[in-house]
Design a protein around this motif. Structure first.
Motif, mmCIF file in Angstrom:
data_model
loop_
_atom_site.group_PDB
_atom_site.id
_atom_site.type_symbol
_atom_site.label_atom_id
_atom_site.label_comp_id
_atom_site.label_asym_id
_atom_site.label_seq_id
_atom_site.Cartn_x
_atom_site.Cartn_y
_atom_site.Cartn_z
ATOM 1 N N LEU A 109 3.223 8.848 15.559
ATOM 2 C CA LEU A 109 4.601 8.394 15.430
ATOM 3 C C LEU A 109 4.409 6.897 14.507
ATOM 4 C CD1 LEU A 109 6.338 8.888 18.643
ATOM 5 C CD2 LEU A 109 6.470 10.318 16.520
ATOM 6 N N LEU A 110 4.882 6.765 13.125
ATOM 7 C CA LEU A 110 4.887 5.770 12.428
ATOM 8 C C LEU A 110 6.072 4.873 12.712
ATOM 9 C CD1 LEU A 110 3.768 7.549 9.353
ATOM 10 C CD2 LEU A 110 2.298 6.352 11.000
ATOM 11 N N ALA A 111 6.018 3.631 12.954
ATOM 12 C CA ALA A 111 7.114 2.586 13.429
ATOM 13 C C ALA A 111 6.843 1.070 12.872
ATOM 14 C CB ALA A 111 7.431 2.619 15.026
ATOM 15 N N PRO A 112 7.674 0.433 12.638
ATOM 16 C CA PRO A 112 7.478 -0.920 12.180
ATOM 17 C C PRO A 112 6.364 -1.784 13.196
ATOM 18 C CG PRO A 112 9.909 -0.384 12.212
ATOM 19 C CD PRO A 112 9.262 0.856 12.795
ATOM 20 N N GLY A 113 5.297 -2.100 12.573
ATOM 21 C CA GLY A 113 4.307 -2.680 13.488
ATOM 22 C C GLY A 113 3.395 -1.950 14.448
ATOM 23 N N ALA A 114 3.603 -0.654 14.477
ATOM 24 C CA ALA A 114 3.017 0.046 15.463
ATOM 25 C C ALA A 114 2.543 1.559 15.004
ATOM 26 C CB ALA A 114 3.720 0.157 16.822
ATOM 27 N N LEU A 115 1.499 2.131 15.301
ATOM 28 C CA LEU A 115 1.016 3.514 15.219
ATOM 29 C C LEU A 115 1.050 4.047 16.720
ATOM 30 C CD1 LEU A 115 0.082 5.921 13.941
ATOM 31 C CD2 LEU A 115 -2.156 4.863 13.937
ATOM 32 N N TYR A 116 1.803 5.262 16.984
ATOM 33 C CA TYR A 116 1.631 5.797 18.283
ATOM 34 C C TYR A 116 0.939 7.198 18.039
ATOM 35 C CZ TYR A 116 5.227 2.689 19.848
ATOM 36 O OH TYR A 116 5.987 1.719 20.119
ATOM 37 N N MET A 117 -0.165 7.650 18.978
ATOM 38 C CA MET A 117 -0.895 8.676 18.721
ATOM 39 C C MET A 117 -0.854 9.451 19.983
ATOM 40 S SD MET A 117 -4.146 7.611 16.185
ATOM 41 C CE MET A 117 -4.734 6.103 17.429
ATOM 42 N N ALA A 135 -0.449 -4.496 12.479
ATOM 43 C CA ALA A 135 -0.929 -5.742 11.979
ATOM 44 C C ALA A 135 -2.364 -6.107 12.297
ATOM 45 C CB ALA A 135 0.072 -6.894 12.091
ATOM 46 N N SER A 136 -2.798 -5.513 13.384
ATOM 47 C CA SER A 136 -4.105 -6.030 13.795
ATOM 48 C C SER A 136 -5.249 -5.013 13.435
ATOM 49 C CB SER A 136 -4.186 -5.719 15.310
ATOM 50 O OG SER A 136 -4.138 -4.357 15.884
ATOM 51 N N MET A 137 -4.706 -3.814 12.555
ATOM 52 C CA MET A 137 -5.943 -3.191 11.936
ATOM 53 C C MET A 137 -6.187 -3.830 10.415
ATOM 54 S SD MET A 137 -3.869 0.420 12.402
ATOM 55 C CE MET A 137 -3.376 1.029 13.737
ATOM 56 N N SER A 138 -7.395 -3.780 10.155
ATOM 57 C CA SER A 138 -8.072 -4.379 8.896
ATOM 58 C C SER A 138 -7.444 -3.725 7.624
ATOM 59 C CB SER A 138 -9.413 -4.489 9.059
ATOM 60 O OG SER A 138 -10.023 -3.167 8.892
ATOM 61 N N ASP A 139 -7.012 -2.757 7.732
ATOM 62 C CA ASP A 139 -6.378 -1.715 6.748
ATOM 63 C C ASP A 139 -4.863 -1.696 6.897
ATOM 64 O OD1 ASP A 139 -7.169 0.265 8.874
ATOM 65 O OD2 ASP A 139 -5.915 1.497 7.565
ATOM 66 N N GLY A 140 -4.040 -2.220 7.636
ATOM 67 C CA GLY A 140 -2.913 -2.084 7.945
ATOM 68 C C GLY A 140 -2.353 -0.932 8.165
ATOM 69 N N ASN A 141 -3.068 -0.030 8.693
ATOM 70 C CA ASN A 141 -2.868 1.409 8.995
ATOM 71 C C ASN A 141 -2.553 2.229 7.604
ATOM 72 O OD1 ASN A 141 -2.386 3.709 10.576
ATOM 73 N ND2 ASN A 141 -0.340 3.529 10.578
ATOM 74 N N LEU A 142 -3.166 1.908 6.818
ATOM 75 C CA LEU A 142 -3.037 2.464 5.349
ATOM 76 C C LEU A 142 -4.195 3.568 5.532
ATOM 77 C CD1 LEU A 142 -2.820 -0.274 2.523
ATOM 78 C CD2 LEU A 142 -0.975 1.309 3.648
ATOM 79 N N ASP A 149 1.056 5.745 5.766
ATOM 80 C CA ASP A 149 2.575 5.573 5.908
ATOM 81 C C ASP A 149 3.318 5.831 4.801
ATOM 82 O OD1 ASP A 149 5.164 4.079 6.114
ATOM 83 O OD2 ASP A 149 4.741 3.704 8.076
ATOM 84 N N PRO A 150 4.238 6.843 4.521
ATOM 85 C CA PRO A 150 4.794 7.098 3.272
ATOM 86 C C PRO A 150 5.533 5.887 2.574
ATOM 87 C CG PRO A 150 5.254 8.834 4.741
ATOM 88 C CD PRO A 150 4.493 7.708 5.543
ATOM 89 N N LEU A 151 6.283 4.997 3.446
ATOM 90 C CA LEU A 151 6.955 3.961 3.008
ATOM 91 C C LEU A 151 6.094 2.949 2.602
ATOM 92 C CD1 LEU A 151 9.671 2.826 2.255
ATOM 93 C CD2 LEU A 151 9.832 1.963 4.667
ATOM 94 N N ALA A 152 5.043 2.540 3.434
ATOM 95 C CA ALA A 152 3.858 1.586 2.865
ATOM 96 C C ALA A 152 3.359 2.066 1.799
ATOM 97 C CB ALA A 152 2.932 1.642 4.164
ATOM 98 N N ALA A 153 3.101 3.304 1.524
ATOM 99 C CA ALA A 153 2.392 3.662 0.157
ATOM 100 C C ALA A 153 3.397 3.456 -0.943
ATOM 101 C CB ALA A 153 2.243 5.128 0.090
ATOM 102 N N ALA A 154 4.841 3.575 -0.639
ATOM 103 C CA ALA A 154 5.789 3.174 -1.985
ATOM 104 C C ALA A 154 5.780 1.588 -1.983
ATOM 105 C CB ALA A 154 7.150 3.797 -1.409
ATOM 106 N N GLU A 155 5.728 1.020 -0.857
ATOM 107 C CA GLU A 155 5.985 -0.602 -1.158
ATOM 108 C C GLU A 155 4.727 -1.093 -1.712
ATOM 109 O OE1 GLU A 155 8.636 -2.908 1.151
ATOM 110 O OE2 GLU A 155 7.590 -2.097 3.154
ATOM 111 N N LEU A 156 3.455 -0.431 -1.481
ATOM 112 C CA LEU A 156 2.171 -1.049 -2.246
ATOM 113 C C LEU A 156 2.624 -1.083 -3.748
ATOM 114 C CD1 LEU A 156 -0.727 0.628 -0.470
ATOM 115 C CD2 LEU A 156 -0.237 -1.722 -0.857
ATOM 116 N N LEU A 157 3.276 -0.109 -4.120
ATOM 117 C CA LEU A 157 3.876 0.013 -5.550
ATOM 118 C C LEU A 157 4.539 -1.224 -6.141
ATOM 119 C CD1 LEU A 157 4.918 3.876 -6.112
ATOM 120 C CD2 LEU A 157 2.549 2.488 -6.554
ATOM 121 N N ARG A 158 5.225 -2.082 -5.070
ATOM 122 C CA ARG A 158 5.568 -3.356 -5.531
ATOM 123 C C ARG A 158 4.779 -4.178 -6.262
ATOM 124 N NH1 ARG A 158 10.863 -3.441 -2.893
ATOM 125 N NH2 ARG A 158 10.841 -2.537 -0.946
#
Length: 291
Positions: A109-117, A135-142, A149-158
Protein backbone atom coordinates in the motif's frame (compact mmCIF):
# COMPACT_ATOMS: atom_id res chain seq x y z
CA UNK A 1 26.99 11.39 -50.72
CA UNK A 2 24.12 13.54 -49.42
CA UNK A 3 21.64 10.74 -49.89
CA UNK A 4 24.04 8.30 -48.21
CA UNK A 5 24.43 10.62 -45.20
CA UNK A 6 20.69 10.95 -44.85
CA UNK A 7 20.26 7.20 -44.98
CA UNK A 8 22.87 6.67 -42.27
CA UNK A 9 21.19 9.23 -40.01
CA UNK A 10 17.76 7.68 -40.57
CA UNK A 11 19.01 4.19 -39.76
CA UNK A 12 20.77 5.43 -36.62
CA UNK A 13 17.64 7.22 -35.41
CA UNK A 14 15.46 4.19 -36.05
CA UNK A 15 17.93 1.96 -34.20
CA UNK A 16 17.88 4.27 -31.17
CA UNK A 17 14.11 4.01 -30.95
CA UNK A 18 14.16 0.27 -31.53
CA UNK A 19 16.60 -0.24 -28.66
CA UNK A 20 13.88 0.84 -26.25
CA UNK A 21 12.22 -2.51 -26.86
CA UNK A 22 8.79 -1.04 -26.23
CA UNK A 23 7.11 -1.71 -29.55
CA UNK A 24 5.52 1.73 -29.62
CA UNK A 25 6.15 2.33 -33.29
CA UNK A 26 7.46 5.82 -32.60
CA UNK A 27 8.59 7.70 -35.67
CA UNK A 28 12.26 8.65 -35.81
CA UNK A 29 11.48 11.71 -37.90
CA UNK A 30 11.19 13.99 -34.87
CA UNK A 31 12.51 16.95 -36.82
CA UNK A 32 9.39 16.81 -39.01
CA UNK A 33 7.24 17.63 -35.98
CA UNK A 34 6.48 21.26 -35.16
CA UNK A 35 6.58 20.80 -31.38
CA UNK A 36 9.15 23.14 -29.88
CA UNK A 37 11.55 22.11 -27.09
CA UNK A 38 9.67 24.45 -24.75
CA UNK A 39 6.35 22.75 -25.57
CA UNK A 40 7.91 19.32 -25.06
CA UNK A 41 9.27 20.32 -21.66
CA UNK A 42 5.92 21.84 -20.64
CA UNK A 43 4.04 18.66 -21.57
CA UNK A 44 6.39 16.51 -19.48
CA UNK A 45 6.41 18.92 -16.52
CA UNK A 46 2.59 18.91 -16.45
CA UNK A 47 2.24 15.11 -16.50
CA UNK A 48 1.75 14.70 -12.74
CA UNK A 49 -0.98 17.35 -12.62
CA UNK A 50 -2.77 15.62 -15.50
CA UNK A 51 -2.85 12.39 -13.52
CA UNK A 52 -4.25 14.15 -10.46
CA UNK A 53 -7.00 15.68 -12.57
CA UNK A 54 -7.75 12.24 -14.05
CA UNK A 55 -8.26 10.79 -10.56
CA UNK A 56 -7.18 7.15 -10.80
CA UNK A 57 -5.91 4.34 -13.01
CA UNK A 58 -4.63 0.80 -13.12
CA UNK A 59 -0.85 0.35 -13.02
CA UNK A 60 1.75 -2.22 -13.96
CA UNK A 61 5.33 -1.92 -12.79
CA UNK A 62 8.61 -3.58 -13.64
CA UNK A 63 11.90 -3.08 -11.84
CA UNK A 64 15.13 -4.53 -13.22
CA UNK A 65 18.01 -4.46 -10.75
CA UNK A 66 21.64 -5.25 -11.56
CA UNK A 67 24.36 -5.51 -8.93
CA UNK A 68 27.54 -7.54 -8.58
CA UNK A 69 26.80 -9.67 -11.61
CA UNK A 70 23.28 -10.48 -10.38
CA UNK A 71 20.22 -9.28 -12.26
CA UNK A 72 16.63 -9.64 -11.03
CA UNK A 73 13.26 -8.35 -12.24
CA UNK A 74 10.39 -7.55 -9.88
CA UNK A 75 6.89 -7.02 -11.26
CA UNK A 76 3.82 -5.38 -9.78
CA UNK A 77 0.20 -4.70 -10.68
CA UNK A 78 -2.61 -2.77 -9.05
CA UNK A 79 -4.52 0.53 -8.86
CA UNK A 80 -3.72 4.10 -7.84
CA UNK A 81 -5.78 7.06 -6.60
CA UNK A 82 -3.84 10.16 -7.63
CA UNK A 83 -5.98 12.64 -5.70
CA UNK A 84 -5.65 10.77 -2.41
CA UNK A 85 -2.07 9.76 -3.26
CA UNK A 86 -2.71 6.13 -2.29
CA UNK A 87 -2.18 2.96 -4.28
CA UNK A 88 -2.23 -0.80 -3.95
CA UNK A 89 0.13 -3.14 -5.76
CA UNK A 90 0.75 -6.87 -5.72
CA UNK A 91 4.49 -7.23 -6.14
CA UNK A 92 5.85 -10.55 -7.44
CA UNK A 93 9.46 -11.41 -6.62
CA UNK A 94 11.65 -13.36 -9.03
CA UNK A 95 12.14 -17.10 -8.78
CA UNK A 96 15.36 -18.55 -7.42
CA UNK A 97 17.81 -20.18 -9.88
CA UNK A 98 16.21 -23.62 -9.38
CA UNK A 99 12.89 -22.27 -10.67
CA UNK A 100 11.00 -22.56 -7.39
CA UNK A 101 9.28 -19.50 -6.01
CA UNK A 102 10.75 -18.48 -2.67
CA UNK A 103 8.19 -15.91 -1.57
CA UNK A 104 4.50 -15.26 -1.89
CA UNK A 105 3.56 -12.00 -3.64
CA UNK A 106 3.94 -8.96 -1.40
CA UNK A 107 0.90 -6.69 -1.10
CA UNK A 108 2.00 -3.07 -0.93
CA UNK A 109 0.00 0.00 0.00
CA UNK A 110 1.49 3.31 -1.12
CA UNK A 111 0.47 6.34 0.92
CA UNK A 112 1.74 9.87 1.63
CA UNK A 113 4.91 9.42 3.66
CA UNK A 114 4.57 5.67 4.11
CA UNK A 115 4.90 2.25 2.50
CA UNK A 116 2.92 -0.67 3.94
CA UNK A 117 3.92 -4.25 3.08
CA UNK A 118 2.06 -7.51 3.78
CA UNK A 119 3.52 -11.00 3.32
CA UNK A 120 6.84 -9.33 4.01
CA UNK A 121 8.08 -12.61 5.55
CA UNK A 122 11.20 -12.73 7.72
CA UNK A 123 9.31 -13.25 10.97
CA UNK A 124 6.35 -10.96 10.29
CA UNK A 125 2.96 -12.61 11.10
CA UNK A 126 0.86 -13.31 8.00
CA UNK A 127 -1.95 -11.00 9.14
CA UNK A 128 0.30 -8.03 9.95
CA UNK A 129 1.61 -5.12 7.90
CA UNK A 130 5.10 -3.62 7.97
CA UNK A 131 5.12 0.18 7.82
CA UNK A 132 8.14 2.15 6.59
CA UNK A 133 8.51 5.93 6.51
CA UNK A 134 9.38 6.83 2.91
CA UNK A 135 11.27 9.98 3.84
CA UNK A 136 13.62 7.81 5.92
CA UNK A 137 14.62 5.74 2.87
CA UNK A 138 17.74 6.87 1.03
CA UNK A 139 15.87 6.39 -2.27
CA UNK A 140 12.54 7.89 -1.13
CA UNK A 141 10.81 4.56 -1.98
CA UNK A 142 11.55 4.94 -5.66
CA UNK A 143 13.32 1.57 -5.44
CA UNK A 144 13.01 0.07 -1.94
CA UNK A 145 9.55 -1.46 -2.36
CA UNK A 146 10.43 -3.12 -5.65
CA UNK A 147 8.06 -0.76 -7.49
CA UNK A 148 8.21 2.98 -8.06
CA UNK A 149 5.17 4.85 -6.77
CA UNK A 150 3.33 5.85 -10.00
CA UNK A 151 2.63 9.40 -8.87
CA UNK A 152 6.20 9.81 -7.62
CA UNK A 153 7.42 8.68 -11.05
CA UNK A 154 5.28 11.38 -12.66
CA UNK A 155 6.37 14.00 -10.13
CA UNK A 156 9.99 13.29 -10.99
CA UNK A 157 9.20 14.58 -14.47
CA UNK A 158 8.70 18.05 -12.97
CA UNK A 159 12.49 18.16 -12.84
CA UNK A 160 12.93 17.08 -16.48
CA UNK A 161 15.76 18.74 -18.37
CA UNK A 162 16.95 18.60 -22.00
CA UNK A 163 13.58 17.21 -23.08
CA UNK A 164 13.34 16.09 -26.68
CA UNK A 165 10.34 14.84 -28.63
CA UNK A 166 11.47 11.51 -30.09
CA UNK A 167 8.33 10.83 -32.13
CA UNK A 168 4.80 9.48 -32.09
CA UNK A 169 3.35 5.98 -32.03
CA UNK A 170 0.89 3.65 -30.34
CA UNK A 171 1.08 2.03 -26.93
CA UNK A 172 -1.57 -0.44 -25.71
CA UNK A 173 -4.08 0.96 -28.20
CA UNK A 174 -3.46 4.61 -27.34
CA UNK A 175 -1.73 7.21 -29.51
CA UNK A 176 1.31 8.48 -27.63
CA UNK A 177 4.08 11.02 -27.92
CA UNK A 178 7.52 9.81 -26.85
CA UNK A 179 9.75 12.19 -24.89
CA UNK A 180 13.29 11.64 -23.65
CA UNK A 181 15.56 13.57 -21.33
CA UNK A 182 17.08 13.59 -17.86
CA UNK A 183 15.57 14.37 -14.47
CA UNK A 184 17.41 16.74 -12.17
CA UNK A 185 16.58 15.09 -8.83
CA UNK A 186 17.05 18.22 -6.72
CA UNK A 187 14.89 20.27 -9.10
CA UNK A 188 12.19 17.57 -9.07
CA UNK A 189 12.12 17.60 -5.26
CA UNK A 190 11.77 21.38 -5.17
CA UNK A 191 8.94 21.33 -7.74
CA UNK A 192 7.06 18.40 -6.18
CA UNK A 193 3.75 18.74 -4.36
CA UNK A 194 4.03 19.21 -0.57
CA UNK A 195 3.25 15.53 0.09
CA UNK A 196 5.71 14.32 -2.52
CA UNK A 197 8.58 16.60 -1.59
CA UNK A 198 10.12 14.78 1.46
CA UNK A 199 10.69 11.39 -0.23
CA UNK A 200 12.01 12.98 -3.42
CA UNK A 201 14.33 15.19 -1.38
CA UNK A 202 15.66 12.05 0.34
CA UNK A 203 16.16 10.40 -3.05
CA UNK A 204 17.98 13.46 -4.37
CA UNK A 205 20.55 12.98 -1.61
CA UNK A 206 20.66 9.19 -1.73
CA UNK A 207 21.20 8.38 -5.39
CA UNK A 208 24.71 8.01 -6.80
CA UNK A 209 23.85 10.36 -9.68
CA UNK A 210 21.67 13.45 -9.49
CA UNK A 211 20.73 13.19 -13.19
CA UNK A 212 18.29 10.36 -13.98
CA UNK A 213 17.63 9.43 -17.63
CA UNK A 214 13.96 8.95 -18.55
CA UNK A 215 11.65 8.03 -21.41
CA UNK A 216 8.03 9.17 -21.07
CA UNK A 217 5.05 8.34 -23.27
CA UNK A 218 2.08 10.74 -23.03
CA UNK A 219 -1.31 10.30 -24.70
CA UNK A 220 -3.32 12.99 -26.48
CA UNK A 221 -4.67 14.23 -23.13
CA UNK A 222 -1.19 14.61 -21.67
CA UNK A 223 -1.54 11.62 -19.34
CA UNK A 224 1.43 9.37 -18.65
CA UNK A 225 0.96 6.01 -20.33
CA UNK A 226 4.47 4.80 -19.71
CA UNK A 227 7.54 6.14 -17.97
CA UNK A 228 10.93 4.47 -17.71
CA UNK A 229 13.56 5.77 -15.28
CA UNK A 230 17.13 4.55 -14.88
CA UNK A 231 18.44 5.02 -11.36
CA UNK A 232 21.88 4.40 -9.90
CA UNK A 233 22.47 4.35 -6.17
CA UNK A 234 25.06 3.26 -3.64
CA UNK A 235 23.90 0.68 -1.13
CA UNK A 236 25.34 -1.76 1.37
CA UNK A 237 22.27 -3.96 1.60
CA UNK A 238 19.50 -5.26 -0.60
CA UNK A 239 16.30 -3.26 -0.92
CA UNK A 240 13.42 -4.36 1.32
CA UNK A 241 11.45 -6.14 -1.39
CA UNK A 242 14.39 -8.26 -2.53
CA UNK A 243 16.03 -9.06 0.80
CA UNK A 244 18.00 -12.26 0.41
CA UNK A 245 18.08 -12.07 -3.41
CA UNK A 246 21.44 -11.96 -5.14
CA UNK A 247 24.57 -10.28 -3.84
CA UNK A 248 23.06 -7.31 -2.11
CA UNK A 249 25.39 -6.89 0.85
CA UNK A 250 28.63 -5.05 0.53
CA UNK A 251 31.63 -6.79 2.09
CA UNK A 252 34.19 -5.09 4.22
CA UNK A 253 32.38 -1.75 3.94
CA UNK A 254 32.79 -1.67 0.18
CA UNK A 255 30.41 0.72 -1.55
CA UNK A 256 28.21 -1.08 -4.04
CA UNK A 257 26.50 0.61 -6.97
CA UNK A 258 23.10 -0.79 -7.93
CA UNK A 259 21.68 0.04 -11.36
CA UNK A 260 17.89 0.04 -11.60
CA UNK A 261 15.56 0.41 -14.57
CA UNK A 262 12.04 1.15 -13.34
CA UNK A 263 9.12 1.04 -15.78
CA UNK A 264 5.55 2.09 -14.97
CA UNK A 265 2.56 1.49 -17.27
CA UNK A 266 -0.72 3.32 -16.62
CA UNK A 267 -4.09 2.43 -18.16
CA UNK A 268 -7.78 2.07 -17.25
CA UNK A 269 -8.08 5.71 -16.20
CA UNK A 270 -11.03 6.65 -14.01
CA UNK A 271 -11.63 3.19 -12.53
CA UNK A 272 -12.73 2.93 -8.86
CA UNK A 273 -9.72 2.72 -6.54
CA UNK A 274 -11.06 1.93 -3.08
CA UNK A 275 -7.97 1.57 -0.94
CA UNK A 276 -8.03 1.29 2.85
CA UNK A 277 -4.89 1.76 4.91
CA UNK A 278 -4.26 -0.63 7.82
CA UNK A 279 -5.40 0.12 11.36
CA UNK A 280 -2.66 0.71 13.91
CA UNK A 281 -3.44 -2.64 15.57
CA UNK A 282 -2.67 -4.43 12.29
CA UNK A 283 0.84 -2.97 11.94
CA UNK A 284 3.74 -5.17 13.06
CA UNK A 285 5.76 -3.52 15.81
CA UNK A 286 8.43 -6.18 16.27
CA UNK A 287 11.84 -6.63 14.75
CA UNK A 288 12.06 -7.95 11.22
CA UNK A 289 14.37 -10.96 11.05
CA UNK A 290 17.20 -11.01 8.52
CA UNK A 291 17.14 -13.70 5.82
Amino acid sequence: MVQHGRAVRAVAAAAAVGLMGLATGCSAAAEADNESPADSAAAVHDAADRLVREGSSKARTSMEMASGGTRVTIRGEGVYDYRARVGQLKVVLPQDPSGTEEHRPITELLAPGALYMKNRGAGVPADKWVRVETASMSDGNLVTGGATDPLAAAELLRGARKVTHVGEGELAGADVRHYRGTVDMAAAARAASPAGRPPLAAAAKGFAKDQVPFDAYLDDEGRVRKVRLRFSFVNTKVTAAVKGKGKGKGKGGKREVVDVASTTLLYGFGIPANIELPDTKDIFAGKIAEN
